[in-house]
Design a protein around this motif. Structure first.
Motif, short mmCIF file in Angstrom:
data_model
loop_
_atom_site.label_atom_id
_atom_site.label_comp_id
_atom_site.label_asym_id
_atom_site.label_seq_id
_atom_site.Cartn_x
_atom_site.Cartn_y
_atom_site.Cartn_z
N LEU A 181 -5.87 -1.77 14.08
CA LEU A 181 -4.58 -1.17 13.81
C LEU A 181 -4.40 0.20 14.46
O LEU A 181 -5.33 1.01 14.51
N PHE A 227 2.77 -3.56 9.75
CA PHE A 227 2.31 -3.34 8.38
C PHE A 227 2.87 -2.02 7.85
O PHE A 227 3.09 -1.08 8.60
N TYR A 238 1.49 0.54 4.77
CA TYR A 238 0.48 0.84 3.77
C TYR A 238 0.92 2.08 3.00
O TYR A 238 1.61 2.95 3.52
N LEU A 247 -6.17 2.87 1.02
CA LEU A 247 -4.92 2.30 1.51
C LEU A 247 -4.60 1.00 0.79
O LEU A 247 -5.46 0.14 0.64
N PHE A 307 2.21 4.84 5.49
CA PHE A 307 1.81 4.66 6.87
C PHE A 307 2.33 3.33 7.41
O PHE A 307 2.14 2.28 6.79
N GLN A 354 -0.73 5.25 0.55
CA GLN A 354 -1.95 5.95 0.14
C GLN A 354 -1.58 7.01 -0.89
O GLN A 354 -0.91 7.99 -0.56
N PHE A 399 -2.04 3.42 13.71
CA PHE A 399 -1.23 3.96 12.61
C PHE A 399 -0.25 5.01 13.11
O PHE A 399 -0.53 5.76 14.04
N GLY A 400 0.89 5.07 12.43
CA GLY A 400 1.78 6.19 12.63
C GLY A 400 1.23 7.42 11.90
O GLY A 400 0.23 7.34 11.19
N ALA A 401 1.91 8.52 12.10
CA ALA A 401 1.44 9.79 11.53
C ALA A 401 1.59 9.86 10.02
O ALA A 401 0.98 10.72 9.38
N GLY A 402 2.42 8.98 9.48
CA GLY A 402 2.61 8.98 8.04
C GLY A 402 3.85 9.75 7.62
O GLY A 402 4.29 10.68 8.30
#
Lengths: 114, 115
Positions: free
Chosen positions: A102, A34, A36, A44, A90, A38, A104-107
């Motif tokens: 989920l 995915f 997302y 999100l 993200f 923000q 998540f990566g650090a963004g």
């Protein structure tokens, strides 16, 4: 252990330029993937998702992403960035079985220059 | 798709107190989750809220600190107990249906500041 890596913490592009945000994952089985977005002070919003099938997926707002199993990557692209695309992005991986818990990566924080 | 409402949207709390965050989904969903997003950080899963049984907590999170309720298929609460400034974060509720090709939806989050 499962993990998601977004190697770019900050990216700045000029409006109208192309964009690619990188995402690599570590997961033993076929992942659900995915992206997302923000915006400041917002929740999100799902841009796109990959479950199976065609490895190039189209999302909202003109975004697309390509799943490359050999590289364990799911990079997000947009051919022409708009100022309103400035936000935090993200990448996330979901576990098989459809539970959608989920990681998540650090963004990646995207800034857009006029 | 599912619409998720969280209350409160933000709060400022005194250290040592507790805050309960409510999450309401506009349709029945199988799975509900609670995430924490510390300032400038990514999202970390706190726990899976299970209907009719105790929540399943991720490593580093415990029930005494983050008790969770899930009385039915559309509602869950997360309590942040005995708060300290380190608990200042955005707390997000997420919902999804079990099964293939489903996606997770997120609430707008609750911005908590502990002073």
């Amino acid at each position: 252990a499962q993990s998601v890596t977004q190697p770019d913490i900050h990216i700045t592009v000029s409006e109208g330029a192309s964009l690619e945000l990188r995402c690599n994952y570590s997961y033993g089985a076929t992942p659900y993937l995915f992206w997302y977005v923000q915006s400041p002070g917002q929740g999100l919003q799902l841009l796109l998702k990959y479950f199976s099938g065609d490895t190039l997926v189209q999302g909202i707002k003109g975004f697309e992403a390509e799943f490359k199993r050999s590289q364990s990557s799911f990079n997000l692209r947009k051919p022409s960035v708009h100022w309103s695309d400035a936000a935090e992005y993200f990448c996330a991986v979901g576990f098989s079985g459809g539970y959608n818990k989920l990681i998540f990566g650090a963004g990646t924080r995207l800034a857009v220059h006029p | 798709s599912a619409v998720i409402s969280q209350k409160p949207s933000r709060d400022i709390c005194q250290r040592g107190t507790s805050l309960t965050i409510q999450c309401q989904v506009d349709s029945q969903v199988t799975m509900m989750f609670w995430y924490r997003q510390q300032p400038g950080q990514s999202l970390t899963l706190i726990a899976t809220a299970n209907q009719g049984s105790e929540a399943t907590y991720e490593s580093g999170f415990v029930i005494d600190k983050f008790p969770i309720s899930r009385p039915n298929l559309t509602f869950s609460t997360l309590t942040v107990s005995n708060m300290s400034p380190e608990d200042s974060s955005i707390y997000l509720c997420s919902a999804a249906d079990r099964g293939m090709n489903t996606e997770a939806f997120f609430g707008q989050g609750t911005r908590l500041t502990v002073v």
